[in-house]
Design a protein around this motif. Structure first.
Motif, mmCIF file in Angstrom:
data_model
loop_
_atom_site.group_PDB
_atom_site.id
_atom_site.type_symbol
_atom_site.label_atom_id
_atom_site.label_comp_id
_atom_site.label_asym_id
_atom_site.label_seq_id
_atom_site.Cartn_x
_atom_site.Cartn_y
_atom_site.Cartn_z
ATOM 1 N N THR A 256 -6.425 -1.265 -5.796
ATOM 2 C CA THR A 256 -7.135 0.096 -5.472
ATOM 3 C C THR A 256 -6.356 1.282 -5.935
ATOM 4 N N THR B 143 -2.355 -1.163 -3.358
ATOM 5 C CA THR B 143 -3.115 0.064 -3.205
ATOM 6 C C THR B 143 -2.321 1.118 -3.162
ATOM 7 N N HIS C 72 0.687 5.356 -0.050
ATOM 8 C CA HIS C 72 -0.424 6.461 0.110
ATOM 9 C C HIS C 72 0.237 7.817 0.157
ATOM 10 N N SER D 241 1.029 -1.222 -0.126
ATOM 11 C CA SER D 241 0.071 -0.020 0.243
ATOM 12 C C SER D 241 0.860 1.355 -0.166
#
Length: 351
Positions: A282, A251, A231, A229
Motif C-alpha cells: 500500500t 504499507t 505512516h 507499516s
C-alpha cells in the motif's frame, strides 16, 4: 403521589430487580467475560449491585483505565493501589490498556506494569497525552517475558521527545506499534532499535522520528519481520536502511519514506531486493514516480525481468493534492501486468 403513580413506580422497580436477577443468575464465566469489556473503575463499581457481584471484579483478567475518569491525581493513585491490593493474585492479567493525561500519573504506571509483568501480561497498550520534560523512556517496562503485543502512543503537540530504547527485555514480542516516539543512535549516527526481537513479525511506525541531536539514519534490521507499516513523517525526512528478507506486507504512507529509502539503497544496488518477497503493498500514488525512477536506472521498465515476483496486490492512495500523471500510472500498471501477472492494482482516494 397518586395511587396510579405509586403503582407505576413499584412496577418499574420490580422490572429493574427482574433484569438485575437475570444478569446475576448468569454463569460466572459469562459474568467474567462481561467484565473484560469494562473500564476497571466501572468494574469495581459493580461490587455494590449484589452479593453475587461483590468480589467478582477481583478476578478480572484485564485492566483498562482512562485517567480522565478521576478528577484528582490522588483519587487515581488511591484507586490503583486499592485495585492491585484487593485483586486475586492467583489469576493472570493478560491485557493492560492505560490512557494517561498527566505526567504525575506515570509513577503509578510503574505499579501497573510491574504487577502485570508478574502476572503473565501478554498485551500492553499505553496512550500518553502529556509533555515529558526529561525526554527519556519511562522505566516502567522492565521485564515482561510473556509480552507479545506492545503499543505505545505519545500524543502531544510538540515534536517527539519520548525516546524508545535500543533494546528491551521482551523475548516473546511479536507485534510492536509505536506512535510519535523518537529513536537514538546505538552506534555512530545510526539507530537500530528492532534487531533484538527475534519473534517480531509486525512493526508499525506512525509519526516516529529520530533524535534531533545524534541520529541521521534508522536501520530496521530483523529477519522475522513480515509486516511493515510506515505512516507519515513528523519532522524532516531521514534516511532508512532495511534488512527485512522475509517482508511480505508493506504499507508506506507519506512519499518521503519511500524517497529516502530508495535514495540510500540505490547506491548499493539493493533497493529492488527489498520487494522480492512482498505480496501486498500500500503506497501513496506519488511513490510511482520514485519506483519508475529506480526501475529506469536499472533499465528494467521495458524488460521482462520482474522486480516484484510475488506481488499480488498494490493499493495506491490518491489524495486531492496528488500530482501523479496518468502516464506514470499507466506505465506502472503495464509493467506490473507484464512482469507480475498476479498483481492487482487498486486506487483508493483518501479523505
Amino acid at each position: 403521589m397518586s395511587v396510579a403513580k405509586r403503582k407505576r413506580k413499584r412496577g418499574s422497580k420490580k422490572k429493574e430487580k427482574s433484569r438485575d436477577k437475570i444478569i446475576s443468575d448468569l454463569p460466572f464465566d459469562i459474568l467474567f467475560h462481561i467484565l473484560q469489556f469494562m473500564n476497571v473503575k466501572h468494574a469495581v463499581q459493580t461490587s455494590v449491585l449484589s452479593k453475587q457481584w461483590k468480589d467478582l471484579w477481583k478476578g478480572s483478567a484485564s485492566f483498562s483505565m482512562n485517567s480522565t475518569d478521576f478528577r484528582r491525581v490522588i483519587d487515581y493513585n488511591r484507586f490503583v493501589s486499592h485495585f492491585f491490593s484487593a485483586r486475586d493474585t492467583s489469576i493472570t492479567l493478560p491485557k493492560v490498556d492505560v490512557v494517561l493525561h498527566r505526567s504525575s500519573q506515570v509513577q503509578k504506571l510503574n505499579r501497573i506494569i510491574t504487577y502485570a509483568a508478574l502476572h503473565h501480561v501478554q498485551q500492553i497498550t499505553l496512550h500518553l497525552s502529556f509533555y515529558m520534560l526529561d525526554s527519556k523512556f519511562p522505566s516502567f517496562i522492565i521485564q515482561c517475558p510473556s509480552l507479545f503485543y506492545l503499543q505505545i502512543s505519545h500524543k502531544h503537540f510538540c515534536h517527539p521527545v519520548l525516546k524508545f530504547p535500543n533494546s528491551l527485555p521482551l523475548p516473546a514480542l511479536k507485534v510492536l506499534h509505536l506512535e510519535n516516539l523518537c529513536f537514538t543512535a546505538s552506534y555512530s549516527d545510526c539507530a537500530e532499535p528492532f534487531s533484538c526481537y527475534n519473534l517480531l513479525h509486525t512493526l508499525i511506525l506512525n509519526d516516529c522520528s529520530l533524535h534531533r541531536f545524534d541520529t541521521e539514519e534508522l536501520f530496521i534490521s530483523n529477519s522475522s519481520i513480515s509486516t511493515l507499516s510506515l505512516h507519515h513523517l513528523y519532522r524532516k525526512p531521514y534516511r532508512f536502511l532495511l534488512s527485512t528478507p522475509n517482508l511480505s506486507f508493506l504499507t508506506v504512507m507519506g512519499q518521503s519514506y519511500l524517497c529516502n529509502l530508495s535514495e540510500e539503497n540505490i547506491k548499493v544496488g539493493s533497493w529492488l531486493k527489498l520487494f522480492a518477497n512482498v505480496k501486498e503493498m500500500t503506497l501513496p500514488a506519488a511513490a510511482i514516480g520514485f519506483i519508475l525512477e529506480v526501475l529506469s536506472k536499472h533499465n528494467l521498465v521495458e524488460t521482462q525481468i520482474a522486480c516484484f515476483p510475488k506481488l499480488e496486490s498494490l493499493k495506491l492512495i490518491k489524495d486531492i493534492h496528488s500530482v501523479t500523471s496518468d502516464e506514470a500510472v499507466n506505465t506502472m500498471v503495464r509493467y506490473l501486468h507484464k512482469n507480475s501477472p498476479f498483481a492487482r492494482v487498486d486506487f483508493i482516494r483518501s479523505r
